[in-house]
Scaffold this active site. Structure first.
Site, mmCIF file in Angstrom:
data_model
loop_
_atom_site.group_PDB
_atom_site.id
_atom_site.type_symbol
_atom_site.label_atom_id
_atom_site.label_comp_id
_atom_site.label_asym_id
_atom_site.label_seq_id
_atom_site.Cartn_x
_atom_site.Cartn_y
_atom_site.Cartn_z
ATOM 1 N N TYR A 1 -20.770 -45.796 -36.666
ATOM 2 C CA TYR A 1 -20.489 -47.215 -36.448
ATOM 3 C C TYR A 1 -19.206 -47.437 -35.644
ATOM 4 C CZ TYR A 1 -24.043 -48.228 -40.008
ATOM 5 O OH TYR A 1 -25.201 -48.319 -40.725
ATOM 6 N N LYS B 1 -26.593 -34.349 -43.174
ATOM 7 C CA LYS B 1 -27.720 -33.667 -42.537
ATOM 8 C C LYS B 1 -27.187 -32.432 -41.822
ATOM 9 C CE LYS B 1 -31.564 -34.676 -41.769
ATOM 10 N NZ LYS B 1 -32.834 -34.162 -42.375
ATOM 11 N N ASP C 1 -32.201 -37.336 -46.307
ATOM 12 C CA ASP C 1 -33.585 -37.749 -46.523
ATOM 13 C C ASP C 1 -34.063 -37.346 -47.909
ATOM 14 O OD1 ASP C 1 -33.312 -35.119 -45.667
ATOM 15 O OD2 ASP C 1 -35.105 -35.135 -44.407
ATOM 16 N N ASP D 1 -24.602 -46.470 -45.979
ATOM 17 C CA ASP D 1 -25.152 -47.811 -45.789
ATOM 18 C C ASP D 1 -26.589 -47.861 -46.313
ATOM 19 O OD1 ASP D 1 -25.649 -50.390 -44.973
ATOM 20 O OD2 ASP D 1 -25.281 -50.028 -42.855
ATOM 21 N N ASP E 1 -27.940 -49.287 -50.389
ATOM 22 C CA ASP E 1 -28.910 -50.374 -50.508
ATOM 23 C C ASP E 1 -30.125 -49.923 -51.317
ATOM 24 O OD1 ASP E 1 -27.359 -52.147 -49.178
ATOM 25 O OD2 ASP E 1 -28.689 -52.431 -47.479
#
Length: 370
Positions: free
Chosen positions: A143, A194, A227, A251, A255
């Protein structure tokens, strides 16, 4: 004499002012009870600041935030500001506060209240007793990395570029927050990245592993690909205690974890900066729900996430553990009594509005701490 503790309130837009008003009533209750003395200031951010000043946050508000002991934030945004340019949208306010105050560690708790267990989309036996803390790096990663932007190619096509980048220092400081939290919980940290396909993820894993071995040998550290972590949160969320991860994955995963609890309207968050030599740190606290412009001004919003954000403020900025727990117990007692705003309404419970929910929390505070 109890020293004043300075709090800056930034209600923002939409339902922000409504839910902040109920949190302020809890602040006032603690003051009347003689438990603490607060020095409260309030200012504009988001769309309200755009309307007044032409931009989502001013340097004057940043200065007030830097002077405060903690910032309590509401919500920003709404369709009336959709025409603003990308760099002047209401949400820039929160990004600027994180950047200018150095708020690098976002704490997102995801507990399941017993009274709301049936609101979770997962089976009760999967989420009963769930209490996850996600620690998300907040001012680095994709970001904020450079280069970034949209460019036109020689053939007339366009290309969007964002860069995922972390340094060892950025990784270590957020990992320390996670390890320290784990020491006060069940002593387990899961680091998520990852590393199998991203060099930044490999550096993340190597850095967290080295830090854990050198400074936190008492904490059980495990690693998981992002994942797989998403899948495991849906399959067996109680395996997790503290999860630490980068900005993008945090992020997404926070959620996902929030929905395990049944309602975005119930969950608080904290974003912390580095502690100075006296242990003081800049910090901002906010509910994770949005500004909900469709119900703004109607007295329908759930104020509990804002009130619980204030409880986090008491715990992490002022080390007022007993008072934080008192506010949390009051919220739990209200839920157990069957009172619900529309977002958490269930069969057999009573539908109430924003102000009435605030009244109920204050009554429980009177019972528990009077």
């Amino acid at each position: 004499m109890i020293p004043n503790k300075k709090i800056l309130l930034l209600p923002g837009d939409g339902i922000g002012p409504e839910v902040m008003a109920e949190a302020q009533r809890v602040i006032d209750w603690l003051t009347r009870a003689g438990r603490v003395r607060f020095e409260i200031a309030e200012d504009l951010v988001g769309g309200a600041s755009i309307d007044a000043h032409g931009r989502p946050i001013t340097d004057a508000v940043i200065a007030r935030a830097l002077e405060a002991d903690a910032v309590l934030f509401g919500a920003v945004g709404g369709p009336q500001w959709d025409a603003q340019g990308f760099d002047n949208r209401p949400e820039i306010a929160i990004l600027e506060l994180r950047k200018r105050l150095g708020l690098f560690a976002n704490l997102r708790p995801a507990p399941v209240f017993d009274a709301l267990i049936d609101a979770s989309p997962l089976k009760p036996e999967i989420v009963r007793g769930l209490d996850i803390m996600i620690v998300r790096e907040a001012i680095g990663g994709i970001y904020f990395g450079e280069p970034r932007g949209i460019e036109t190619l020689p053939d007339g096509g366009r290309r969007g570029v964002n860069t995922e980048v972390y340094t060892t220092g950025e990784i270590e400081r957020v990992a320390r927050v996670a390890f320290e939290l784990a020491r006060k919980r069940s002593g387990r940290v899961t680091s998520v990245e990852k590393a199998n396909v991203m060099e930044s993820g490999l550096l993340w894993r190597q850095t967290v592993t080295a830090l854990g071995a050198a400074e936190y040998p008492d904490i059980h550290l495990s690693h998981m690909y992002a994942d797989n972590c998403a899948m495991q949160l849906a399959k067996n969320p109680r395996q997790f205690d503290v999860i630490v991860t980068g900005n993008l994955f945090g992020d997404i995963l926070s959620d996902l974890a929030s929905m395990l609890t049944g309602s975005l309207g119930m969950l608080p968050s904290a974003t912390l900066g580095a502690a100075d030599g006296e242990g003081r740190r800049h910090a901002l606290y906010e509910p994770i729900h949005g500004s909900a412009p469709d119900i703004a001004g109607k007295g329908l919003a759930n104020p509990l996430a804002q009130i619980l954000s204030f409880a986090m403020l008491l715990r992490y900025s002022f080390d007022m553990q007993e008072d934080a727990a008192l506010v949390e117990r009051a919220v739990s007692a209200v839920l157990s009594s069957g009172m619900r705003t529309a977002d958490i309404l269930q069969a057999g419970t009573a539908k109430i509005g924003t102000r009435t929910m605030g009244d109920a929390v204050l009554r429980e505070l009177d019972k528990l701490g009077g």
